[in-house]
Structure formats: structure tokens, C-alpha cells
Enzyme design. Structure first.
Site, PDB file in Angstrom:
ATOM      1  N   PRO A  66       0.781  -1.225   0.000  1.00  0.00           N
ATOM      2  CG  PRO A  66       0.078  -0.984   2.188  1.00  0.00           C
ATOM      3  CD  PRO A  66       1.158  -1.591   1.376  1.00  0.00           C
ATOM      4  CD  GLU A  67       2.646   3.712  -4.232  1.00  0.00           C
ATOM      5  OE1 GLU A  67       2.752   4.932  -4.410  1.00  0.00           O
ATOM      6  OE2 GLU A  67       2.838   2.889  -5.142  1.00  0.00           O
TER       7      GLU A  67
END
Length: 290
Positions: free
Chosen positions: A2-3
Site C-alpha cells: 500500500p501507498e
DNA sequence: CGATTAACCTGGAAGC
DNA sequence: TGCTTCCAGGTTAATC
């Protein structure tokens, strides 16, 4: 995995189940993830009410009624699954949605809230994620946040500030944007996408960016993150929302994972090209990114 | 201090 | 089918 957009999507999925609920039990399946869990982790959480759930960069922060905050980072493959128990559901009747891998379920939070009981399972195949407990008053000064860069969706992001941060730096522009001490929340996907939209080569020395280019870049960073949050993040391999649904921003990628495809810029005859920078894949159009 | 690289860990996909 | 190699939304310790 995840960003920033994926973490924000996870936060929004967890918020209804977590905020206002009390932690009744914590199952810990191992002593560490990337790092060891903090001392007396289960004891410090059990009986606490979660008063707020916020995000800073790629971190989630759950404020606890006793004054501490639970810090959570998802690493590359961390994910949460929320299961809400119906009024008539008995213990043991919870079940996993599709895609869940019980073999890598490392932490299970049991909650009791206004809507009844729920169970939140943290699953992390590669175990690059971690959790920590710090006092709420000490969050900003904690090791995780003390040297963290600017929040890209906050008010401080501007072309002027970016150019100031890049001054005297000869590292490639892409490396600079991935450096969480400069700007915190971007990762490989959104750096590639923001640089493409700004028409800037990823291997340009950071300090070579002009005022006008920096202004453009600040705008595309904000745009791509805002659009990705609105789309519920990107699902490449295994990212799923806390309810098991998927993000769809990946359909909007202009360069990421599109090696060999034609450039989408109107009038550009270029081809999306992949090359390796600091051990990671960079996707760009060598024709219209200058 | 700044820049670059290896390392952490597992599993899926591609190549032979 | 099986074995090998490469690759992955991140960070960080260890180099030069």
C-alpha cells in the site's frame, strides 16, 4: 502493497468498526512482524476504547482511551479484514471472505461496539508491516515520525517547497520522491504516475527541476493521489479493502506496469519503457518526459 | 551529510 | 511436471 491511497482506503474501511469500540481481546499469533511487537502488547490494548483512527503518510494511528496510540504500518503485503458479527452469531461463527490467507493471519482484534461485536484480522504474507504503541503526546517525536517529510495531501505541498527540498540534491528525481524524509506517502506506482503527468524524466537530478516544473509536479502529485483515493486505491495482486472489495485505480495507470504500450499523451509516438532505479522498476515515456 | 545497494520475507509467474 | 530465476504498492542498515 500500500501507498498513501491504499492506506487511506483501509482507514476508511476500518473506521466504522473501530472508532467508539472497545478492544475486548487480542490474539497474537507470533512475537514479531518486521519488528518485535512492543512490550505487553496485548495487555496495553485490552480494555481500551479506540477514540479515533487517523492516517499520516502510510501509517495508521488508532488513539486509545488510556492515552496511548496504536501505530500500524502495512509494509508491502499487510491487509485488514473486518468481520461484523450479527446479533445472533455465536463465537466461532465468523468466517473469512475470499482471498484471505489464514496461514498469515498474525493479529486478531476482538471489538465490542455500538453495532455489536466485530473481529479485525491483520494478515501480512511477507511481514514487512509492523505495529507499535506510543503515547499520543509523543507521536510527533517518535522514531517513526520525527524525521518524516511533508504530507502530500496537506497544505504544505507546493512547487516552491519542492524546489527548496530538491536544492543541492543530485539524486534522481524519482529517488527523491520515494524518500519518506522528503515527502511521505508516495511509493513506486504514484511516483511513476505523477512524474509522467508532469512530463518529467525520473532520472533527472532533483536539483535540475525548474520553478515551473516543480509547480507542475506538486499539482500532479496532489491530483494522482486524490484521484486514487477516490477510486479506492489500486489493486494489483492482493490489495483489498477491509470489507474484501477491490480498488480500481489500476485501470487509470498511464505508465505503471504498461511496458511496451503506446504513450497515452495526445500526439506522442513514444512507447512506455521500463528501467531499474535503486532496485525498483521505473515506468516512463522517454519521448514526452524530459 | 548524500547517494547507492543489499537485506528483510513469501509466493506467484515466467522461463527452461 | 518440476526446478530455477525474477519480480512485487516498503523501509532500513550498511556501505562508499
Amino acid at each position: 502493497m500500500p501507498e498513501l491511497p491504499e492506506v487511506e482506503t483501509v482507514r476508511r474501511g476500518l473506521e466504522p468498526a473501530m472508532v467508539g469500540a472497545t478492544i475486548t481481546e487480542v490474539e497474537l499469533r507470533r512475537a514479531d512482524l518486521r519488528f518485535a511487537f512492543p512490550e505487553r502488547f496485548r495487555e496495553r490494548l485490552t480494555g481500551q476504547m479506540i477514540t479515533a483512527l487517523s492516517r499520516r503518510a502510510k501509517y495508521l494511528l488508532a488513539d486509545l482511551s488510556g492515552g496511548e496510540a496504536l501505530i500500524m504500518h502495512l509494509g508491502m503485503t499487510g491487509r485488514f479484514l473486518v468481520e461484523q458479527a450479527g446479533a445472533s452469531v455465536q463465537p466461532g461463527e465468523f468466517h473469512h471472505e475470499h482471498g484471505s490467507l489464514p496461514a498469515h493471519d498474525h493479529v486478531v482484534f476482538h471489538l465490542e461496539g455500538q453495532q455489536g461485536r466485530s473481529r479485525i484480522t491483520y494478515n501480512d504474507v511477507r511481514r514487512f508491516g509492523f505495529m507499535d504503541l506510543v503515547s499520543q503526546s509523543g507521536i510527533a517525536g517518535s522514531k517513526h515520525f520525527a524525521r518524516m517529510g511533508i504530507e502530500p495531501l496537506g497544505n504544505e505541498l507546493s512547487g516552491e517547497l519542492l524546489q527548496k527540498l530538491f536544492a543541492g540534491r543530485f539524486a534522481p528525481l524519482k529517488a527523491m520522491l520515494l524518500d519518506q524524509k522528503i515527502i511521505a506517502g508516495l511509493g513506486n506506482i504514484y511516483v511513476c504516475e505523477a512524474l509522467f503527468r508532469a512530463g518529467l524524466r525520473p532520472d533527472r537530478p532533483a536539483a535540475s527541476v525548474s520553478a515551473g516544473e516543480a509547480e507542475r509536479l506538486a499539482g500532479t502529485i496532489r491530483d494522482v493521489l486524490t484521484e486514487a483515493v477516490a477510486a479506492g486505491g489500486s489493486t494489483l495482486r492482493d490489495f483489498a479493502h477491509a470489507d474484501g472489495s477491490l480498488g480500481y485505480f489500476q485501470h487509470t495507470f498511464r505508465v505503471y506496469d504498461r511496458e511496451g504500450e503506446p504513450c497515452v499523451t495526445p500526439g506522442c509516438k513514444g512507447t512506455v519503457t521500463r528501467f531499474v532505479q535503486s532496485g525498483r522498476s521505473t515506468f516512463h515515456c522517454p519521448t514526452c518526459q524530459v
